[in-house]
Design a protein around this motif. Sequence first.
Motif, short mmCIF file in Angstrom:
data_model
loop_
_atom_site.label_atom_id
_atom_site.label_comp_id
_atom_site.label_asym_id
_atom_site.label_seq_id
_atom_site.Cartn_x
_atom_site.Cartn_y
_atom_site.Cartn_z
N GLY A 56 19.41 24.07 47.39
CA GLY A 56 20.42 23.95 46.33
C GLY A 56 21.68 23.25 46.81
N THR A 57 22.80 23.86 46.50
CA THR A 57 24.10 23.29 46.84
C THR A 57 24.28 23.18 48.35
N SER A 102 23.65 27.87 54.78
CA SER A 102 23.42 28.90 53.76
C SER A 102 24.67 29.74 53.55
N GLN A 103 25.04 29.92 52.31
CA GLN A 103 26.16 30.81 51.99
C GLN A 103 25.76 32.24 52.32
N SER A 104 24.66 32.69 51.74
CA SER A 104 24.26 34.11 51.87
C SER A 104 23.67 34.42 53.24
N THR A 107 18.58 33.30 52.31
CA THR A 107 17.66 32.52 51.47
C THR A 107 16.28 32.40 52.15
N SER A 155 27.87 28.17 43.50
CA SER A 155 28.61 28.02 44.75
C SER A 155 29.71 26.97 44.60
N LYS A 240 25.52 21.79 39.13
CA LYS A 240 26.54 22.73 38.67
C LYS A 240 26.56 22.78 37.15
N GLU A 243 23.36 24.52 35.71
CA GLU A 243 23.18 25.95 35.98
C GLU A 243 24.16 26.83 35.22
#
Length: 364
Positions: A56-57, A102-104, A107, A155, A240, A243
């Motif tokens: 994704g982003t 990765s933000q989280s 993933t 995000s 963006k 979504e």
Amino acid sequence: DKGNHRHFMEKEIHEQPEVISHTLSHYLDFAEGKAKRESLPFDFAKLDRIAISACGTAYLAGLVSKYWFERYARLPVDIDVASEFRYREMPMPKASAAFFVSQSGETADTLASLRYCRAEGIPIGAIVNVQESTIARESDCVFPTLAGPEIGVASTKAFTCQLSVLAALAVRAASERGTISAQEEKQLVRELSETPRYATQALKLEEQIDRVGRKLSQYKHVLYLGRGTNYPMAVEGALKLKEISYIHAEGYAAGELKHGPIALIDRDMPVIVIAPHDRVFDKTVSNMQEVAARGGKIILITDKEGSRRAGIETFETIVLPDMPEIIAPIVYALPVQMLAYHTAVFMGTDVDQPRNLAKSVTVE
Ligand code: F6R
């Protein structure tokens, strides 16, 4: 706590000057004009290539960084979405390193790609926002994004902090590989130090962007175009918008227009062109002319110099200040995010919790 903002997404968009500044100063020594050199499990000077994988982003942040690593550090980058990477059986030459964004940090596809590289025995770096995450734990080194908790599902600040980390790493790689001089390093670090100031100026465009969002909310399909680092930004804009507003949007490399999507152009599909006045600006202008000649409505996101030179009648022109090329992808993310946000608010969707989406995608 949303403070005085309507949504977490709006709050997080506005936090960007501060968190970008925080993140950049973790990696760059502004006083010395140098990238900091904390020890790494690999040597940039000895690498033949890096592999980057994400979803994704986060993937689009990686894609922007490919342009930076290749241009400034002359270091080839293979980049893939993690869901493809994990099954592709890519050969991993010894002199490679792999980066995961990765933000989280949770993933599933990104984690599986990481484990593939671990099994191949190459050093692993993680650019993550949640530092006590699985991806951080399983990496040889962690490059934190200091965005703070990101609550909105879409995000925003994590993305610009990922870009900030990757830009700083590209400068470090270039310096260690001797592809830029000490003088050039100083210059790039000085330019990056200006990012928060330009991001603050970009936020001032909000009123205009709100008006553009009202217009955009009347349409069913939107096309985004960009070249160079603005190409991933076009894809990010489309991602963006779709979504959170559920408007169908596609992002294309501007030069691909004539290879298919131009067939779609008519007055019912606005075309958002992301084009600061950079080395490829004139090429993008000729793509815009093709759109204009077919009755397409153009929303141009550019800078002062670009708006002066475009010479095309647009539906709307959003004008940012002229800025150094290396920081443009970070700063241009803001109007792109604000446009999706304001369009979605006009559509009345649940901006922070879009349907069918989860903040952390822990299943394949
Ligand atoms: C889009 C979005 C997603 C995430 C993707 C990766 O706004 O948020 O595309 O970027 O699911 O998530 P992380 O970065 O947590 O690995």
